[in-house]
Design a protein around this motif. Structure first.
Motif, PDB file in Angstrom:
ATOM      1  N   GLN A  16       0.829  -1.204   0.000  1.00  0.00           N
ATOM      2  CA  GLN A  16       0.000   0.000   0.000  1.00  0.00           C
ATOM      3  C   GLN A  16       0.866   1.258   0.000  1.00  0.00           C
ATOM      4  O   GLN A  16       0.531   2.248  -0.652  1.00  0.00           O
ATOM      5  CB  GLN A  16      -0.937  -0.004   1.219  1.00  0.00           C
ATOM      6  CG  GLN A  16      -2.134  -0.935   1.067  1.00  0.00           C
ATOM      7  CD  GLN A  16      -3.062  -0.825   2.248  1.00  0.00           C
ATOM      8  OE1 GLN A  16      -2.891  -1.516   3.251  1.00  0.00           O
ATOM      9  NE2 GLN A  16      -4.050   0.033   2.135  1.00  0.00           N
ATOM     10  N   THR A  17       1.985   1.214   0.735  1.00  0.00           N
ATOM     11  CA  THR A  17       2.899   2.372   0.714  1.00  0.00           C
ATOM     12  C   THR A  17       3.500   2.551  -0.669  1.00  0.00           C
ATOM     13  O   THR A  17       3.662   3.676  -1.141  1.00  0.00           O
ATOM     14  CB  THR A  17       4.019   2.197   1.747  1.00  0.00           C
ATOM     15  OG1 THR A  17       4.851   1.077   1.397  1.00  0.00           O
ATOM     16  CG2 THR A  17       3.435   1.975   3.144  1.00  0.00           C
ATOM     17  N   LEU A  18       3.791   1.428  -1.338  1.00  0.00           N
ATOM     18  CA  LEU A  18       4.304   1.508  -2.702  1.00  0.00           C
ATOM     19  C   LEU A  18       3.234   2.046  -3.645  1.00  0.00           C
ATOM     20  O   LEU A  18       3.554   2.762  -4.616  1.00  0.00           O
ATOM     21  CB  LEU A  18       4.773   0.134  -3.170  1.00  0.00           C
ATOM     22  CG  LEU A  18       5.989  -0.457  -2.434  1.00  0.00           C
ATOM     23  CD1 LEU A  18       6.326  -1.839  -2.998  1.00  0.00           C
ATOM     24  CD2 LEU A  18       7.206   0.464  -2.549  1.00  0.00           C
ATOM     25  N   ALA A  19       1.971   1.713  -3.363  1.00  0.00           N
ATOM     26  CA  ALA A  19       0.879   2.215  -4.197  1.00  0.00           C
ATOM     27  C   ALA A  19       0.778   3.734  -4.086  1.00  0.00           C
ATOM     28  O   ALA A  19       0.505   4.433  -5.072  1.00  0.00           O
ATOM     29  CB  ALA A  19      -0.432   1.554  -3.792  1.00  0.00           C
ATOM     30  N   ILE A  20       0.996   4.279  -2.873  1.00  0.00           N
ATOM     31  CA  ILE A  20       0.987   5.739  -2.701  1.00  0.00           C
ATOM     32  C   ILE A  20       2.123   6.365  -3.508  1.00  0.00           C
ATOM     33  O   ILE A  20       1.919   7.359  -4.235  1.00  0.00           O
ATOM     34  CB  ILE A  20       1.135   6.099  -1.209  1.00  0.00           C
ATOM     35  CG1 ILE A  20      -0.130   5.708  -0.444  1.00  0.00           C
ATOM     36  CG2 ILE A  20       1.419   7.588  -1.044  1.00  0.00           C
ATOM     37  CD1 ILE A  20      -0.048   5.998   1.040  1.00  0.00           C
ATOM     38  N   ILE A  21       3.300   5.781  -3.388  1.00  0.00           N
ATOM     39  CA  ILE A  21       4.467   6.306  -4.114  1.00  0.00           C
ATOM     40  C   ILE A  21       4.217   6.253  -5.618  1.00  0.00           C
ATOM     41  O   ILE A  21       4.487   7.223  -6.342  1.00  0.00           O
ATOM     42  CB  ILE A  21       5.730   5.509  -3.729  1.00  0.00           C
ATOM     43  CG1 ILE A  21       6.052   5.716  -2.247  1.00  0.00           C
ATOM     44  CG2 ILE A  21       6.912   5.895  -4.614  1.00  0.00           C
ATOM     45  CD1 ILE A  21       7.132   4.803  -1.709  1.00  0.00           C
ATOM     46  N   HIS A  22       3.695   5.116  -6.100  1.00  0.00           N
ATOM     47  CA  HIS A  22       3.400   4.969  -7.531  1.00  0.00           C
ATOM     48  C   HIS A  22       2.373   5.999  -7.984  1.00  0.00           C
ATOM     49  O   HIS A  22       2.549   6.647  -9.037  1.00  0.00           O
ATOM     50  CB  HIS A  22       2.888   3.559  -7.803  1.00  0.00           C
ATOM     51  CG  HIS A  22       2.215   3.408  -9.123  1.00  0.00           C
ATOM     52  ND1 HIS A  22       2.888   3.558 -10.333  1.00  0.00           N
ATOM     53  CD2 HIS A  22       0.908   3.135  -9.435  1.00  0.00           C
ATOM     54  CE1 HIS A  22       2.035   3.372 -11.322  1.00  0.00           C
ATOM     55  NE2 HIS A  22       0.831   3.120 -10.800  1.00  0.00           N
ATOM     56  N   ALA A  23       1.308   6.193  -7.213  1.00  0.00           N
ATOM     57  CA  ALA A  23       0.250   7.132  -7.601  1.00  0.00           C
ATOM     58  C   ALA A  23       0.784   8.559  -7.633  1.00  0.00           C
ATOM     59  O   ALA A  23       0.472   9.335  -8.559  1.00  0.00           O
ATOM     60  CB  ALA A  23      -0.921   7.015  -6.638  1.00  0.00           C
ATOM     61  N   ILE A  24       1.602   8.932  -6.636  1.00  0.00           N
ATOM     62  CA  ILE A  24       2.146  10.298  -6.603  1.00  0.00           C
ATOM     63  C   ILE A  24       3.109  10.518  -7.757  1.00  0.00           C
ATOM     64  O   ILE A  24       3.089  11.576  -8.418  1.00  0.00           O
ATOM     65  CB  ILE A  24       2.823  10.545  -5.239  1.00  0.00           C
ATOM     66  CG1 ILE A  24       1.755  10.646  -4.152  1.00  0.00           C
ATOM     67  CG2 ILE A  24       3.681  11.808  -5.274  1.00  0.00           C
ATOM     68  CD1 ILE A  24       2.306  10.793  -2.752  1.00  0.00           C
ATOM     69  N   GLU A  25       3.948   9.535  -8.040  1.00  0.00           N
ATOM     70  CA  GLU A  25       4.870   9.665  -9.175  1.00  0.00           C
ATOM     71  C   GLU A  25       4.102   9.780 -10.488  1.00  0.00           C
ATOM     72  O   GLU A  25       4.472  10.552 -11.376  1.00  0.00           O
ATOM     73  CB  GLU A  25       5.824   8.467  -9.210  1.00  0.00           C
ATOM     74  CG  GLU A  25       6.858   8.480  -8.091  1.00  0.00           C
ATOM     75  CD  GLU A  25       7.791   7.281  -8.169  1.00  0.00           C
ATOM     76  OE1 GLU A  25       7.595   6.429  -9.074  1.00  0.00           O
ATOM     77  OE2 GLU A  25       8.704   7.186  -7.317  1.00  0.00           O
ATOM     78  N   THR A  26       3.031   9.004 -10.629  1.00  0.00           N
ATOM     79  CA  THR A  26       2.215   9.079 -11.851  1.00  0.00           C
ATOM     80  C   THR A  26       1.588  10.455 -12.000  1.00  0.00           C
ATOM     81  O   THR A  26       1.552  11.018 -13.108  1.00  0.00           O
ATOM     82  CB  THR A  26       1.118   7.996 -11.812  1.00  0.00           C
ATOM     83  OG1 THR A  26       1.711   6.708 -11.648  1.00  0.00           O
ATOM     84  CG2 THR A  26       0.288   8.005 -13.086  1.00  0.00           C
TER      85      THR A  26
END
Length: 925
Positions: free
Chosen positions: A71-81
């Protein structure tokens, strides 16, 4: 104002990983124009060293949670996107993600840093009475993983109205905007989840279930919500077991053993609802496998898609797991992100570094052992050995542990905040962190609309996103437990939606398992509650007669709501009562109709015989053809009236049958009465009686008057208390269609009037019963009246005590008996003379017989009565003889009086003279 400083607690000087400053506390971070905070339980528990004094020190954690790490990686991925897109037009998002270790205290420390003033070198939190212009370190927070943590953090963030968007906290209480004004979530509340669970339980026919939950706010609130839903749907909770919220609790394993023991003992409970965190479920299932527990497990959204649980060795022995997960979307870009994760830098992501170290430590293990190894390592050991192990990357493990629902809701939370920021940055320079405040972002967040899977989603007034649930079924495929989606649960409409029939079959297969305190009461039965406090424990008893139950497990029987329906004992429906009446096809009705038809034929035959022998003495002595026709016509109508007693009663039949019978019978008796009166008049030699009879003997007025009175009686009856069709419900399973006479009194008056006429007729006929044998009409009238009286006297008690469809037949029988009796006694003797004694049916024979009878009567010592009865005339003559001795009679020394002649006293008339006077009188009659 007062300034609070966020201290950096030092764990121990001998540990490599220690909190030397506030930045060491951050799990993953990246700078940006606008910073978003994150709170996630990347570790499942906080270590509590034994033996050391309790100090205000934040300890390290253990139990690395792959699913939360993702889930933390999902936040990072979404913010980078988002940063690489045009959504925010050059404004970049940064993030600071903290590990709560599933502990409220550690989450509060992180939240306190979020409240610190932006660009404060000492991370100071200013105390103010008005935070409207206050610019904190972050503009919004995503998290936390558990509702208990979110409740505590939200109260703190509400001080500055910093928006908090959780992708996992589902406690129903968080929808309360008074207590949690800045809290939002991208998932439905537990209200919808517990309602979905109850819906599943009810559809599967279960009502006796167990519940196991964690003893924290999330577990208790979920249990309370489920309890309300269960009670509303007649589902009983056989037992509730609460497990400690923290694995470090010394009683944890004891309570797990106790919960498993409870499940084993409750043999009738085959469905267990589990509201627990993943690591709790893991411990519970391992113990349940040891005890060979086989049940249906209903999983909450916390663990329904947990791969680390579905891959437990021998997990198939536990039975069937069905649960509810958050609706997933397209996460293919995130999966691609995971495949390229090994290329990402790890300097600012301690979680990623820790995962890499865990992968290196547990590199040579099989999948489940690898997972178990990762979860068992503590941060102390890892950071002590950092750099001593070669880095080994296993991206397949990450993809295998992705729970699409949680990932989707996490990404949705980031995009919700991003769209709210976009709304604030329309006419502001958002590269300046002070361009807007968190409370302004909060108001914008309430209005945000996001397009997700071609659908518009937004927060409702409670801050919830009521998206659908996926119904997940753990299914063994090729020796491996796979988590498959079998249906969708619409949270708004409250129903299941199936993609195909095969999945629907898998879902419906759950109904094969029984989980009830008592056996289901089948339709036709009803529940009788026993002494058990649970309403689901009961006995099944049959519905009594005229009651039914048409569903399973009904609390009461329905009464057949109409008298036209009935139900036998143990019935699931009401049946229309059989309608009975004396039908044309009934054998008894056919028999009676044949008798009536024979009577009609007999009447017509007599009519023909009398018509052909119109001029014979027998017909003339009967009163002539006119009187005979009237009497025969009335007999015909009486026979005809019987058809109105047969077949379906109608208003017309009910009104017609008694009126036709009563008037016809009255007409018949009136004509016979006139004939009896005429006979009495002919042979009465008493002057006073003679005068009285002359006044009474008016045939037409008498018949009209007698019949008219009956017509008046029937008219009053039909007008004021008319007969009508009624339904007789005296027979339980049948309806008797019958004619209600309307007024028993009127019916009795009608019959009583006929009886009165018949009695008068009987008296007159009885006095003339000794007329010549071949012409003795009075004697047969007497017999006919006797038959009538006997028939109707018997009829009264029989009619009063008879019920059912054959009640009309009783009246038909008495009508036929009385009608046949009078008809036969009146006409058959005459027909016999006409057909078989034609020599007696001549004028000479008739006069000779009368002369002989008159001679005998004139020479009689006592009073004699001579009666001659026919259809058209009758006479009665009384000869008062003054002969003292038989010798006087022989010698003709008698005096007598003839009706209409003066008494000749003292005058001796010869015997021949007396005979001549009688013969003349009789001939004149």
């Amino acid at each position: 104002f007062v300034i609070f400083l966020i201290p950096c607690f030092v764990i121990s000087t001998d540990l490599v990983f220690s909190c030397q400053n506030a930045d060491d506390f951050v799990g993953a971070s990246s700078p940006g124009d606008i910073v978003i905070g994150g709170l996630f339980a990347v570790h499942s528990e906080m270590l509590h060293p034994e033996g050391d004094p309790i100090k205000p020190v934040i300890q390290n954690c253990a139990g690395f949670e792959i699913q939360v790490f993702l889930q933390t990686l999902a936040i990072i991925h979404a913010i980078e996107t988002i940063n690489n897109s045009t959504l925010l037009s050059g404004v970049t998002l940064g993030y600071e993600i903290y590990d709560t270790c599933a502990e409220v205290t550690k989450a509060m420390a992180s939240a306190l840093r979020f409240l610190s003033k932006f660009n404060s070198s000492e991370d100071a939190v200013e105390f103010k009475c008005n935070y409207s212009d206050y610019i904190p370190r972050v503009k919004a927070v995503i998290g936390a993983s558990y509702s208990e943590v979110s409740m505590a953090v939200s109260r703190l963030l509400a001080l500055q109205l910093i928006p908090q968007v959780s992708p996992a906290s589902s406690a129903e209480i968080l929808s309360d905007k008074i207590r949690f004004p800045s809290f939002f979530r991208t998932i439905p509340s537990d209200f919808h989840q517990t309602r979905a669970m109850t819906h599943l339980i009810c559809e599967s026919g279960w009502n006796w279930i167990g519940v196991i939950a964690t003893d924290d706010d999330n577990g208790r609130f979920a249990l309370d919500s489920f309890g309300v839903q269960a009670m509303a749907n007649n589902v009983c909770i056989a037992f509730k077991e609460m497990l400690p919220a923290y694995l470090s609790d010394s009683t944890f394993h004891t309570k797990v053993d106790h919960a498993v023991e409870k499940i084993v003992k409750e043999t009738r409970v085959n469905v267990i609802v589990v509201f627990m965190r993943q690591f709790h479920v893991l411990k519970l299932f391992k113990k349940a496998i040891e005890r060979n527990v086989n049940k249906i497990w209903i999983a909450s959204d916390n663990w329904s898609a947990a791969v680390k649980i579905s891959t437990i060795p021998n997990v198939r022995q536990l039975g069937t797991v069905v649960g509810f997960g958050f609706k997933s979307g397209d996460i293919s870009s995130f999966q691609e992100f995971l495949r390229n994760l090994h290329e990402k830098p790890t300097e600012n992501n301690k979680f990623l570094r820790e995962y890499i170290m865990l992968s290196s430590v547990c590199a040579n293990l099989e999948y489940h052992d690898f997972q178990k190894c990762i979860a068992s390592q503590s941060q102390d050991n890892l950071w002590e050995n950092e750099g001593t192990k070669p880095q080994i990357w296993r991206d397949d493990f990450l993809n295998a542990n992705v729970e699409p629902g949680f990932i989707h809701s996490t990404i949705l939370a980031v995009y919700a905040i991003a769209h709210a920021i976009k709304g604030q940055c329309k006419d502001r320079d958002c590269k300046d962190p002070s361009a807007f405040t968190p409370w302004e972002l909060l108001e914008e967040l309430k209005r945000v609309v996001i397009i997700d899977d071609d659908k518009e989603v937004k927060f409702d007034s409670n801050g919830d996103m009521n998206i659908s649930y996926d119904v997940l079924l753990w299914k063994e495929i090729d020796g491996h437990m796979e988590i498959t989606t079998v249906a969708e649960y619409d949270a708004e409409k409250g129903g299941f939606i199936f993609e195909d029939e095969e999945k629907k079959k898998d879902f419906l297969a759950l109904k094969k398992v029984q989980s009830t305190c008592s056996q289901h009461c089948k339709p036709g039965q009803v529940k009788k509650v026993t002494e058990s406090p649970h309403t689901c424990c009961y006995e099944c008893i049959y519905c009594p007669e005229n009651y039914y139950s048409n569903k399973t497990d009904m609390d009461y029987c329905y009464r057949c709501n109409n008298k036209t329906y009935w139900a036998p004992t143990n019935s699931s429906t009401c049946y229309r009562k059989t309608i009975y009446f004396l039908a044309w096809t009934d054998w008894f009705a056919i028999f009676l109709l044949l008798l009536s038809a024979f009577g009609v034929v007999l009447v017509l035959s007599i009519c023909v015989i009398f018509t052909k022998n119109l001029d014979t003495p027998v017909v003339k002595a009967s009163g002539g053809l006119t009187v005979c026709y009237i009497i025969l016509f009335s007999h015909f109508l009486i026979f005809l009236s019987t058809i109105f007693f047969i077949d379906v009663p109608t208003e017309f039949k009910c009104k017609t049958r008694q009126a036709v019978f009563g008037i016809s019978f009255t007409l018949c008796i009136s004509c016979i009465l006139i004939k009896s009166l005429k006979i009495l008049l002919a042979f009465s030699f008493d002057p006073k009686l003679q005068n009285f009879l002359k006044c009474m003997y008016k045939p037409i007025p008498t018949v009209v008057t007698c019949t008219g009175i009956q017509v008046i009686i029937c008219t009053f009856w039909l007008v004021f208390r008319t007969p009508f069709v009624s339904q007789n419900f005296s027979i339980p399973r049948a309806i008797i269609l019958e004619c209600n006479e309307g007024s028993i009194v009127a019916f009795g008056i009608m019959l009583g009037y006929i009886a009165a006429l018949a009695f008068i007729c009987f008296i007159f006929a009885f006095k003339g019963r000794k007329l010549p044998e071949n012409y003795n009409e009075a004697k047969f009238i007497t017999f006919g009246m006797l038959i009538y009286f006997i028939a109707w006297i018997v009829f009264i008690p029989v009619y009063a005590t008879t019920f059912g469809k054959y009640l009309p037949a009783v009246e038909i029988i008495v009508v036929l008996i009385s009608n046949y009796g009078i008809l036969c006694c009146t006409f058959l003797p005459k027909c016999y003379i006409i057909i078989y004694k034609q020599e007696a049916n001549t004028k000479s024979a008739f006069l000779k017989m009368v002369y002989t009878y008159s001679s005998k009567s004139a020479g009689s010592v006592a009073v004699s009565q001579v009666s001659l009865d026919s259809k058209s005339s009758s006479f009665r003559a009384t000869i008062t003889d003054s002969c003292k001795t038989e010798n006087d009679s022989v010698n003709g020394n008698c005096h007598f009086q003839v009706p209409g002649q003066p008494l000749i006293k003292g005058k001796v008339l010869p015997k021949n003279a007396a005979r001549t006077m009688v013969r003349k009188r009789v001939s004149s009659i």
